[in-house]
Scaffold this active site. Structure first.
Site, mmCIF file in Angstrom:
data_model
loop_
_atom_site.group_PDB
_atom_site.id
_atom_site.type_symbol
_atom_site.label_atom_id
_atom_site.label_comp_id
_atom_site.label_asym_id
_atom_site.label_seq_id
_atom_site.Cartn_x
_atom_site.Cartn_y
_atom_site.Cartn_z
ATOM 1 C CB SER A 13 -31.420 -3.087 65.710
ATOM 2 O OG SER A 13 -30.459 -4.388 65.660
ATOM 3 C CE1 TYR B 104 -30.999 -1.963 60.658
ATOM 4 C CE2 TYR B 104 -29.582 -2.859 62.103
ATOM 5 C CZ TYR B 104 -30.820 -2.697 61.598
ATOM 6 O OH TYR B 104 -31.762 -3.216 62.206
#
Length: 260
Positions: free
Chosen positions: A150, A164
Site C-alpha cells: 500500500s 496497517y
C-alpha cells in the site's frame, strides 16, 4: 516477440488470496479474461462461492475457502490446491485487514489481527507454496509471487491505522528480501502498492461524496483506481514482459506519492 506474447498469461495457474472482493477480485477477473485458470480464496464461504460463480463467465474460476491468518489455514489451502494441480505459476498475496483506533486505545487484538493477515500470511503462504511454485518456474519463465502492499506503507496516511501502515511497510521490505532469495529458484517476487481503489476497506470513504471528493483532490490523475489499473499491473508482473524484474514494488496511486 510480439506485444501479445509479451503479456500472455494464457494457460497459467494462479492463486489469489482475498479474491472474493475489491482489488483481489479485480486481479482475478483480469487473469481469467486473459486465459489463466484462477483459484480464489477467502474466509466468507457464501461470498467466495458467489464471486467464483460470477467470474466463471470469464474463465475457469475455482473457489477454495481458506483462512490466511494462520499457518494451519495456509497449509490446508496449499493441500487443497495440491490435490488438483502439480504446479502454481502465479501466487497473489492479497488478503488484508485494517484496524482504526487512536493511539491511546489501540488494542493488541487489532494489532495482531492486522499483522497476522497482512504480513505473516505473505511470508508463510510463499513458504508453503514453494514446492508448487518451484515446479512451475524455469530460467526463461519464472513463477511469480505478487504481494499487495500500500502507499500507506511508504508515507503517513494521516489516519490512526498504525498496524496497517507498519504491516504494509513490512510487505515492501519482505518483497525485496524474498525477491533476492528466490531468484535462483526461478521465482520472481514483486509487490504492488495501491493508492485509492474501491474496496471493503475504503467503502465508507467511497460512499461519502464529500470524503471521495477530498480524497480525489489529492490525486494528480484526478480519479481513484479502476479495475483495469490493478488488473493490468498484475498481468504485467505475471507475464513474460516482467521476467527480469524481481524484488520491486510498483506504486499504483495516480501520482499521490510523487506529490507527497
Amino acid at each position: 516477440m510480439t506485444m501479445k506474447s509479451l503479456f500472455d498469461v494464457s494457460g497459467k495457474i494462479a492463486v489469489v488470496s482475498g479474491g472474493s472482493s475489491g482489488i483481489g477480485a479485480m486481479m482475478a477477473q483480469g487473469l481469467l479474461e486473459n486465459g489463466a485458470k484462477v483459484y480464489i480464496t477467502a474466509r466468507k464461504v457464501d461470498r467466495l462461492n458467489a464471486k467464483a460463480d460470477e467470474m466463471s463467465q470469464f474463465g475457469e474460476c475455482i473457489a477454495i475457502p481458506g483462512d490466511m491468518s494462520s499457518v494451519e489455514g495456509i497449509e490446508a489451502l496449499v493441500a487443497a490446491i495440491g490435490e488438483h494441480e502439480s504446479h502454481v505459476d502465479i501466487l497473489i498475496n492479497n488478503a488484508g485487514a485494517n484496524w482504526f483506533a487512536p493511539l491511546e486505545g489501540f488494542q493488541e487484538k487489532g494489532w495482531d489481527k492486522v499483522m497476522d493477515i497482512n504480513i505473516k500470511s505473505i511470508f508463510f503462504a510463499t513458504q508453503k507454496f514453494l514446492p508448487l511454485l518451484k515446479a512451475a518456474g524455469t530460467a526463461e519463465a519464472p513463477a511469480r509471487v505478487i504481494n499487495i502492499a500500500s502507499i500507506n506503507g511508504i508515507r503517513n496516511s494521516g489516519m490512526p491505522t498504525y498496524a496497517y501502515s507498519a504491516s504494509k511497510s513490512g510487505v515492501i521490505h519482505l518483497t525485496e528480501h524474498l525477491g533476492a532469495d528466490l531468484a535462483p529458484s526461478h521465482i520472481n517476487v514483486n509487490a504492488i502498492a495501491p493508492g485509492l481503489f474501491p474496496s471493503d476497506m475504503t467503502k465508507e470513504l467511497v460512499e461519502s461524496e464529500g470524503m471521495t471528493k477530498a480524497a480525489i483532490s489529492r490525486i494528480p490523475r484526478g480519479r481513484m483506481g479502476a479495475p483495469g489499473d490493478i488488473a493490468g499491473t498484475a498481468i504485467f508482473l505475471s507475464s513474460p514482459a516482467s521476467a527480469w524484474i524481481t524484488g520491486q514494488t510498483i506504486v499504483l496511486d495516480g501520482g499521490m506519492i510523487a506529490t507527497a
